[in-house]
Design a protein around this motif. Structure first.
Motif, short mmCIF file in Angstrom:
data_model
loop_
_atom_site.label_atom_id
_atom_site.label_comp_id
_atom_site.label_asym_id
_atom_site.label_seq_id
_atom_site.Cartn_x
_atom_site.Cartn_y
_atom_site.Cartn_z
N GLY A 22 0.81 -1.21 0.00
CA GLY A 22 0.00 0.00 0.00
C GLY A 22 0.84 1.26 0.00
O GLY A 22 0.54 2.22 -0.72
N LYS A 25 1.97 1.68 -3.47
CA LYS A 25 0.90 2.15 -4.35
C LYS A 25 0.63 3.63 -4.15
O LYS A 25 0.24 4.33 -5.08
N GLY A 26 0.83 4.10 -2.92
CA GLY A 26 0.65 5.52 -2.68
C GLY A 26 1.74 6.37 -3.28
O GLY A 26 1.63 7.59 -3.35
N MET A 60 -6.25 -0.99 -4.20
CA MET A 60 -5.23 0.03 -3.98
C MET A 60 -5.07 0.93 -5.20
O MET A 60 -4.87 2.14 -5.07
N SER A 64 -5.24 4.91 -5.37
CA SER A 64 -4.10 5.64 -5.91
C SER A 64 -4.51 6.53 -7.08
O SER A 64 -4.04 7.67 -7.21
N THR A 217 -2.33 2.86 1.36
CA THR A 217 -2.12 3.60 0.11
C THR A 217 -2.14 5.10 0.36
O THR A 217 -1.29 5.85 -0.15
#
Length: 258
Positions: A22, A25-26, A60, A64, A217
């Motif tokens: 996560g 993904k962020g 996710m 995002s 995320t």
């Protein structure tokens, strides 16, 4: 009752795996995302780990995409996305032949060469050096990213091999990666379903881990927004190097077993 959900070792491996994916993904340290499958593979077969993670990755990706909406590099996507779709197709066709350990070792070796090349360029050309966009190079690394993403969810390093030298703004890089992997992971759902990976056991495990997906995320996006480019890029390259060593070690150890 799903026996997997009663196993404390499942949570010990899966919760940190989902959290790290996560963060990636962020946009925070994109390379840390591919520790997800290796971490979960400590307590289950790698193929099952990849199948459980894929629906979580799709969620996710949605978070995002919303977080980085309107911030991306159109040219990079135009160069890389067709190759990614081809790479997924190659992964599907060779699913019975290519193992996750082969992919880990190859990706790790490529990433080490990539980081070494970056360090040499910093030494010879200075920290301000940046590469020019290239359709052929982007298409090649897009294909590699699609293939490795399909086999073991390790599409991040090949994606970064092309994108990091472009020296995009960290926010633009994160937004571009969000779109690239959202499309890639959505397309992967089709062959994963066709290969029978989405059974009740795996989908139930995915659902149990889902609540952590948006939180981790958003945490990654929060960190990226507060990190200066002169810190973001060295951190990301260092992360790639560390995970590359891990991939080479894990993949090589398995390949050398009789």
């Amino acid at each position: 009752m799903n026996a997997l959900l009663l196993d404390p070792w499942f949570y010990a491996a899966a919760l940190p795996a989902v959290f790290l994916v996560g963060l990636s993904k962020g946009g925070f340290g994109g390379a840390v995302g591919f520790v997800g499958v290796p971490l979960m593979a400590l307590v289950m077969p790698p193929v099952q780990a990849a199948a459980i993670l894929l629906p979580i990755l799709v969620l996710m990706d949605m978070v995002s995409l919303w977080t980085w909406r309107g911030v991306f590099d159109k040219q990079t996507l135009f160069y890389m996305m067709p190759g990614a779709l081809i790479g997924i197709g190659i992964g599907w066709l060779t699913a019975a032949v290519v193992t996750a350990d082969m992919v880990r070792f190859i990706v790790g070796a490529v990433a080490i060469v990539f980081v070494s090349r970056w360090a040499w360029q910093q030494f010879r050309l200075g920290a301000e050096y940046s590469a020019a966009p290239n359709r052929v190079v982007g298409g090649f690394w897009g294909t590699v990213s699609g293939f490795t993403s399909f086999v073991a969810h390790v599409g991040g390093p090949p994606f970064q091999v092309y994108t990091l030298p472009l020296k995009l703004d960290p926010k633009v890089l994160s937004g571009t990666a969000a779109i690239f992997f959202a499309i890639t992971n959505a397309v992967k759902l089709i062959p994963y379903f066709a290969l029978g990976q989405f059974d009740t056991t795996n989908l139930t495990a995915s659902a149990a881990l889902m609540p952590l997906a948006p939180l981790s995320t958003l945490a990654g996006a929060w960190l990226v927004r507060r990190m200066r480019p002169e810190l973001f890029y060295p951190f990301t390259y260092a992360t790639v190097a560390l995970i590359a060593v891990k991939l080479i070690w894990d993949g090589g150890a398995q390949l050398l077993q009789p």
